[in-house]
Design a protein around this motif. Sequence first.
Motif, PDB file in Angstrom:
ATOM      1  N   VAL A  47       0.839  -1.202   0.000  1.00 14.44           N
ATOM      2  CA  VAL A  47       0.000   0.000   0.000  1.00 14.44           C
ATOM      3  C   VAL A  47       0.874   1.252   0.000  1.00 14.44           C
ATOM      4  N   LEU A  48       1.948   1.218   0.759  1.00 16.14           N
ATOM      5  CA  LEU A  48       2.862   2.361   0.794  1.00 16.14           C
ATOM      6  C   LEU A  48       3.484   2.616  -0.573  1.00 16.14           C
ATOM      7  N   MET A  49       3.897   1.546  -1.256  1.00 18.32           N
ATOM      8  CA  MET A  49       4.480   1.707  -2.588  1.00 18.32           C
ATOM      9  C   MET A  49       3.461   2.243  -3.587  1.00 18.32           C
ATOM     10  N   LEU A  50       2.208   1.805  -3.455  1.00 16.13           N
ATOM     11  CA  LEU A  50       1.164   2.312  -4.333  1.00 16.13           C
ATOM     12  C   LEU A  50       1.015   3.823  -4.172  1.00 16.13           C
ATOM     13  N   TRP A  51       0.905   4.311  -2.949  1.00 18.62           N
ATOM     14  CA  TRP A  51       0.701   5.738  -2.737  1.00 18.62           C
ATOM     15  C   TRP A  51       1.947   6.556  -3.057  1.00 18.62           C
ATOM     16  N   LEU A  52       3.130   5.980  -2.873  1.00 10.91           N
ATOM     17  CA  LEU A  52       4.336   6.693  -3.294  1.00 10.91           C
ATOM     18  C   LEU A  52       4.385   6.827  -4.807  1.00 10.91           C
ATOM     19  N   GLY A  53       3.912   5.810  -5.521  1.00 10.45           N
ATOM     20  CA  GLY A  53       3.834   5.897  -6.975  1.00 10.45           C
ATOM     21  C   GLY A  53       2.833   6.946  -7.426  1.00 10.45           C
ATOM     22  N   VAL A  54       1.677   6.993  -6.766  1.00 15.60           N
ATOM     23  CA  VAL A  54       0.670   8.014  -7.096  1.00 15.60           C
ATOM     24  C   VAL A  54       1.236   9.404  -6.837  1.00 15.60           C
ATOM     25  N   LEU A  55       1.950   9.561  -5.740  1.00 24.19           N
ATOM     26  CA  LEU A  55       2.559  10.852  -5.422  1.00 24.19           C
ATOM     27  C   LEU A  55       3.610  11.237  -6.454  1.00 24.19           C
ATOM     28  N   ALA A  56       4.406  10.279  -6.925  1.00 22.61           N
ATOM     29  CA  ALA A  56       5.414  10.569  -7.952  1.00 22.61           C
ATOM     30  C   ALA A  56       4.742  10.985  -9.255  1.00 22.61           C
ATOM     31  N   LEU A  57       3.634  10.333  -9.611  1.00 22.58           N
ATOM     32  CA  LEU A  57       2.907  10.736 -10.820  1.00 22.58           C
ATOM     33  C   LEU A  57       2.314  12.132 -10.678  1.00 22.58           C
ATOM     34  N   MET A  58       1.786  12.440  -9.494  1.00 19.92           N
ATOM     35  CA  MET A  58       1.236  13.773  -9.264  1.00 19.92           C
ATOM     36  C   MET A  58       2.326  14.828  -9.357  1.00 19.92           C
ATOM     37  N   GLU A  59       3.495  14.516  -8.849  1.00 20.35           N
ATOM     38  CA  GLU A  59       4.602  15.467  -8.901  1.00 20.35           C
ATOM     39  C   GLU A  59       5.078  15.668 -10.341  1.00 20.35           C
ATOM     40  N   ALA A  60       5.163  14.586 -11.102  1.00 22.82           N
ATOM     41  CA  ALA A  60       5.627  14.691 -12.491  1.00 22.82           C
ATOM     42  C   ALA A  60       4.629  15.446 -13.373  1.00 22.82           C
ATOM     43  N   SER A  61       3.343  15.326 -13.065  1.00 22.23           N
ATOM     44  CA  SER A  61       2.335  15.995 -13.889  1.00 22.23           C
ATOM     45  C   SER A  61       2.086  17.444 -13.477  1.00 22.23           C
ATOM     46  N   GLY A  62       2.602  17.858 -12.353  1.00 19.19           N
ATOM     47  CA  GLY A  62       2.396  19.222 -11.885  1.00 19.19           C
ATOM     48  C   GLY A  62       1.170  19.398 -11.025  1.00 19.19           C
ATOM     49  N   LEU A  63       0.436  18.315 -10.821  1.00 13.24           N
ATOM     50  CA  LEU A  63      -0.779  18.401 -10.006  1.00 13.24           C
ATOM     51  C   LEU A  63      -0.458  18.692  -8.543  1.00 13.24           C
ATOM     52  N   LEU A  64       0.694  18.245  -8.111  1.00  9.02           N
ATOM     53  CA  LEU A  64       1.079  18.470  -6.717  1.00  9.02           C
ATOM     54  C   LEU A  64       1.258  19.956  -6.431  1.00  9.02           C
ATOM     55  N   GLN A  65       1.824  20.693  -7.382  1.00  7.34           N
ATOM     56  CA  GLN A  65       1.997  22.140  -7.201  1.00  7.34           C
ATOM     57  C   GLN A  65       0.648  22.850  -7.165  1.00  7.34           C
ATOM     58  N   LYS A  66      -0.287  22.372  -7.973  1.00  9.21           N
ATOM     59  CA  LYS A  66      -1.618  22.977  -7.970  1.00  9.21           C
ATOM     60  C   LYS A  66      -2.339  22.712  -6.653  1.00  9.21           C
ATOM     61  N   LEU A  67      -2.162  21.501  -6.128  1.00  9.90           N
ATOM     62  CA  LEU A  67      -2.784  21.193  -4.835  1.00  9.90           C
ATOM     63  C   LEU A  67      -2.137  21.963  -3.693  1.00  9.90           C
ATOM     64  N   ALA A  68      -0.854  22.277  -3.856  1.00  6.91           N
ATOM     65  CA  ALA A  68      -0.164  23.061  -2.827  1.00  6.91           C
ATOM     66  C   ALA A  68      -0.725  24.469  -2.754  1.00  6.91           C
ATOM     67  N   GLY A  69      -1.308  24.939  -3.853  1.00  7.82           N
ATOM     68  CA  GLY A  69      -1.929  26.261  -3.852  1.00  7.82           C
ATOM     69  C   GLY A  69      -3.186  26.322  -2.998  1.00  7.82           C
ATOM     70  N   LEU A  70      -3.727  25.187  -2.632  1.00  8.58           N
ATOM     71  CA  LEU A  70      -4.926  25.143  -1.798  1.00  8.58           C
ATOM     72  C   LEU A  70      -4.629  25.247  -0.303  1.00  8.58           C
ATOM     73  N   ARG A  71      -3.367  25.499   0.030  1.00 10.71           N
ATOM     74  CA  ARG A  71      -3.021  25.542   1.452  1.00 10.71           C
ATOM     75  C   ARG A  71      -3.723  26.688   2.178  1.00 10.71           C
ATOM     76  N   HIS A  72      -4.107  27.740   1.456  1.00 11.12           N
ATOM     77  CA  HIS A  72      -4.823  28.843   2.083  1.00 11.12           C
ATOM     78  C   HIS A  72      -6.224  28.399   2.504  1.00 11.12           C
ATOM     79  N   CYS A  73      -6.845  27.564   1.688  1.00  8.72           N
ATOM     80  CA  CYS A  73      -8.157  27.016   2.069  1.00  8.72           C
ATOM     81  C   CYS A  73      -8.041  26.148   3.309  1.00  8.72           C
ATOM     82  N   CYS A  74      -6.968  25.382   3.365  1.00  3.50           N
ATOM     83  CA  CYS A  74      -6.756  24.537   4.538  1.00  3.50           C
ATOM     84  C   CYS A  74      -6.489  25.386   5.780  1.00  3.50           C
TER      85      CYS A  74
END
Length: 92
Positions: A47-74
């Motif tokens: 399960v850990l490897m699965l989520w690390l892979g998903v995180l690597a894909l999010m980082e490569a696609s730039g989605l992680l940076q977009k989600l980081a922009g939501l920190r103000h909402c949090c």
Amino acid sequence: MVNIIWLLLLLAGFAAAAWQGNIGMVTQAAFAGAAKSVDLIVSLAGVLMLWLGVLALMEASGLLQKLAGLRHCCAICFRNFRQIARLSAALC
């Protein structure tokens, strides 16, 4: 303090098993527990490897940076988080 209590319980269990002559059962139970722990580790590692892979894909696609922009909402949603953390630290 809790470590001492666990150690005393473990030693009392070994002493009771030795007194009754059931050391073999204690050994079998220890090996069965070790086997179950290895099974748990293998399943959690998958399960850990699965989520690390998903995180690597999010980082490569730039989605992680977009989600980081939501920190103000949090920050708005969790504005009392520091107060709650201090209260829980005081209770523990």
